[in-house]
Design a protein around this motif. Structure first.
Motif, PDB file in Angstrom:
ATOM      1  N   LEU A 143      -7.174   4.894   6.344  1.00 41.77           N
ATOM      2  CA  LEU A 143      -6.952   3.570   5.770  1.00 41.77           C
ATOM      3  C   LEU A 143      -5.672   3.314   4.767  1.00 41.77           C
ATOM      4  O   LEU A 143      -5.243   2.436   4.465  1.00 41.77           O
ATOM      5  N   THR A 144      -5.650   4.672   4.176  1.00 41.03           N
ATOM      6  CA  THR A 144      -4.519   4.573   3.180  1.00 41.03           C
ATOM      7  C   THR A 144      -3.049   4.351   3.758  1.00 41.03           C
ATOM      8  O   THR A 144      -2.211   4.089   3.030  1.00 41.03           O
ATOM      9  N   ARG A 145      -3.127   4.612   5.045  1.00 42.21           N
ATOM     10  CA  ARG A 145      -1.970   4.415   5.545  1.00 42.21           C
ATOM     11  C   ARG A 145      -1.377   2.911   5.624  1.00 42.21           C
ATOM     12  O   ARG A 145      -0.413   2.681   5.808  1.00 42.21           O
ATOM     13  N   TRP A 146      -2.278   2.051   5.660  1.00 40.84           N
ATOM     14  CA  TRP A 146      -2.164   0.697   5.914  1.00 40.84           C
ATOM     15  C   TRP A 146      -2.639  -0.228   4.725  1.00 40.84           C
ATOM     16  O   TRP A 146      -2.056  -1.127   4.678  1.00 40.84           O
ATOM     17  N   LEU A 147      -3.543   0.539   3.822  1.00 34.24           N
ATOM     18  CA  LEU A 147      -4.275  -0.429   2.794  1.00 34.24           C
ATOM     19  C   LEU A 147      -4.056   0.321   1.570  1.00 34.24           C
ATOM     20  O   LEU A 147      -3.903   1.482   1.501  1.00 34.24           O
ATOM     21  N   THR A 148      -4.208  -0.510   0.347  1.00 33.75           N
ATOM     22  CA  THR A 148      -4.101   0.015  -0.930  1.00 33.75           C
ATOM     23  C   THR A 148      -5.489   0.395  -1.382  1.00 33.75           C
ATOM     24  O   THR A 148      -6.475  -0.528  -1.071  1.00 33.75           O
ATOM     25  N   GLU A 149      -5.793   1.494  -2.175  1.00 37.14           N
ATOM     26  CA  GLU A 149      -7.073   1.691  -2.425  1.00 37.14           C
ATOM     27  C   GLU A 149      -7.185   1.781  -4.148  1.00 37.14           C
ATOM     28  O   GLU A 149      -6.996   2.440  -4.750  1.00 37.14           O
ATOM     29  N   PRO A 150      -7.706   0.385  -4.630  1.00 35.19           N
ATOM     30  CA  PRO A 150      -7.532   0.205  -6.055  1.00 35.19           C
ATOM     31  C   PRO A 150      -8.761   0.678  -6.624  1.00 35.19           C
ATOM     32  O   PRO A 150      -8.619   0.955  -7.826  1.00 35.19           O
ATOM     33  N   ALA A 151      -9.733   0.957  -5.913  1.00 40.23           N
ATOM     34  CA  ALA A 151     -10.896   1.769  -6.551  1.00 40.23           C
ATOM     35  C   ALA A 151     -11.411   2.583  -5.326  1.00 40.23           C
ATOM     36  O   ALA A 151     -11.144   2.307  -4.335  1.00 40.23           O
ATOM     37  N   ALA A 152     -11.982   3.528  -5.776  1.00 35.77           N
ATOM     38  CA  ALA A 152     -12.636   4.489  -4.946  1.00 35.77           C
ATOM     39  C   ALA A 152     -13.577   3.928  -3.816  1.00 35.77           C
ATOM     40  O   ALA A 152     -14.277   3.358  -4.138  1.00 35.77           O
ATOM     41  N   GLY A 153     -13.059   4.233  -2.576  1.00 30.36           N
ATOM     42  CA  GLY A 153     -13.752   3.616  -1.339  1.00 30.36           C
ATOM     43  C   GLY A 153     -13.425   2.247  -1.085  1.00 30.36           C
ATOM     44  O   GLY A 153     -14.096   1.628  -0.023  1.00 30.36           O
ATOM     45  N   LEU A 154     -12.735   1.427  -2.036  1.00 29.82           N
ATOM     46  CA  LEU A 154     -12.340   0.065  -1.778  1.00 29.82           C
ATOM     47  C   LEU A 154     -10.866  -0.118  -1.245  1.00 29.82           C
ATOM     48  O   LEU A 154      -9.870   0.495  -2.012  1.00 29.82           O
ATOM     49  N   TYR A 155     -10.639  -0.490  -0.144  1.00 33.70           N
ATOM     50  CA  TYR A 155      -9.219  -0.876   0.502  1.00 33.70           C
ATOM     51  C   TYR A 155      -8.957  -2.335   0.888  1.00 33.70           C
ATOM     52  O   TYR A 155      -9.770  -2.823   1.329  1.00 33.70           O
ATOM     53  N   VAL A 156      -7.807  -2.596   0.255  1.00 33.77           N
ATOM     54  CA  VAL A 156      -7.400  -4.044   0.492  1.00 33.77           C
ATOM     55  C   VAL A 156      -6.055  -4.028   0.982  1.00 33.77           C
ATOM     56  O   VAL A 156      -5.249  -3.086   0.596  1.00 33.77           O
ATOM     57  N   GLY A 157      -5.645  -4.738   1.629  1.00 34.53           N
ATOM     58  CA  GLY A 157      -4.321  -4.925   2.241  1.00 34.53           C
ATOM     59  C   GLY A 157      -3.978  -6.329   3.197  1.00 34.53           C
ATOM     60  O   GLY A 157      -5.075  -7.150   3.416  1.00 34.53           O
ATOM     61  N   THR A 158      -2.803  -6.734   3.355  1.00 35.17           N
ATOM     62  CA  THR A 158      -2.276  -7.733   4.370  1.00 35.17           C
ATOM     63  C   THR A 158      -1.914  -7.311   5.497  1.00 35.17           C
ATOM     64  O   THR A 158      -0.849  -6.607   5.423  1.00 35.17           O
ATOM     65  N   VAL A 159      -2.773  -7.377   6.738  1.00 38.56           N
ATOM     66  CA  VAL A 159      -2.221  -6.723   7.915  1.00 38.56           C
ATOM     67  C   VAL A 159      -2.664  -7.617   8.949  1.00 38.56           C
ATOM     68  O   VAL A 159      -3.294  -8.754   8.641  1.00 38.56           O
ATOM     69  N   SER A 160      -1.720  -7.415  10.227  1.00 40.92           N
ATOM     70  CA  SER A 160      -2.096  -8.437  11.367  1.00 40.92           C
ATOM     71  C   SER A 160      -3.741  -8.195  11.753  1.00 40.92           C
ATOM     72  O   SER A 160      -4.238  -7.324  11.573  1.00 40.92           O
ATOM     73  N   ALA A 161      -3.989  -9.140  12.533  1.00 39.68           N
ATOM     74  CA  ALA A 161      -5.314  -9.117  13.230  1.00 39.68           C
ATOM     75  C   ALA A 161      -5.471  -7.763  14.062  1.00 39.68           C
ATOM     76  O   ALA A 161      -6.321  -7.244  14.157  1.00 39.68           O
ATOM     77  N   LYS A 162      -4.555  -7.337  14.840  1.00 43.02           N
ATOM     78  CA  LYS A 162      -4.436  -6.282  15.819  1.00 43.02           C
ATOM     79  C   LYS A 162      -4.681  -5.030  14.968  1.00 43.02           C
ATOM     80  O   LYS A 162      -5.527  -4.290  15.239  1.00 43.02           O
ATOM     81  N   VAL A 163      -3.819  -4.975  13.851  1.00 42.83           N
ATOM     82  CA  VAL A 163      -4.017  -3.691  13.064  1.00 42.83           C
ATOM     83  C   VAL A 163      -5.454  -3.510  12.394  1.00 42.83           C
ATOM     84  O   VAL A 163      -6.108  -2.845  12.415  1.00 42.83           O
TER      85      VAL A 163
END
Length: 102
Positions: free
Chosen positions: A20-40
């Motif tokens: 998950l951290t390869r594609w998304l940011t982890e602002p809090a433990a276990g919470l991942y946020v990002g802007t990616v395509s629908a395919k990703v």
């Protein structure tokens, strides 16, 4: 077109967190946020839901529906997603997995 995706994890294996951290940011433990395509997003969710083990995960992303988002879950949780005439609602199961609480 990229869209915001939010994935929350609880007690998942380390390799899932790493993926998950390869594609998304982890602002809090276990919470991942990002802007990616629908395919990703779909491939990430497939990897997470297949590897969640005894943990749990929730994915929220934009959708073309009344609520403007969709909720997906994987693993064990007291929360269940219910479809009520096209709206996704949350039901809480009892302590021993019985009837949803009122």
């Amino acid at each position: 077109m990229p869209n915001l995706v939010v994935i929350s994890t609880t007690a998942v294996p380390d390799h899932v967190r790493g993926a998950l951290t390869r594609w998304l940011t982890e602002p809090a433990a276990g919470l991942y946020v990002g802007t990616v395509s629908a395919k990703v997003r779909d491939r990430l969710w497939d990897a997470v839901s297949a590897s969640v083990g005894e943990g749990a995960a929730v994915c929220v992303h934009p959708a073309d529906n009344e609520q403007r988002y969709t909720i997906k879950t994987a693993g064990e949780s007291r929360r269940r997603i219910l479809d009520f005439e096209g709206l996704q609602l949350i039901a809480f199961e009892g302590e021993n997995g019985d009837q949803p609480e009122s």
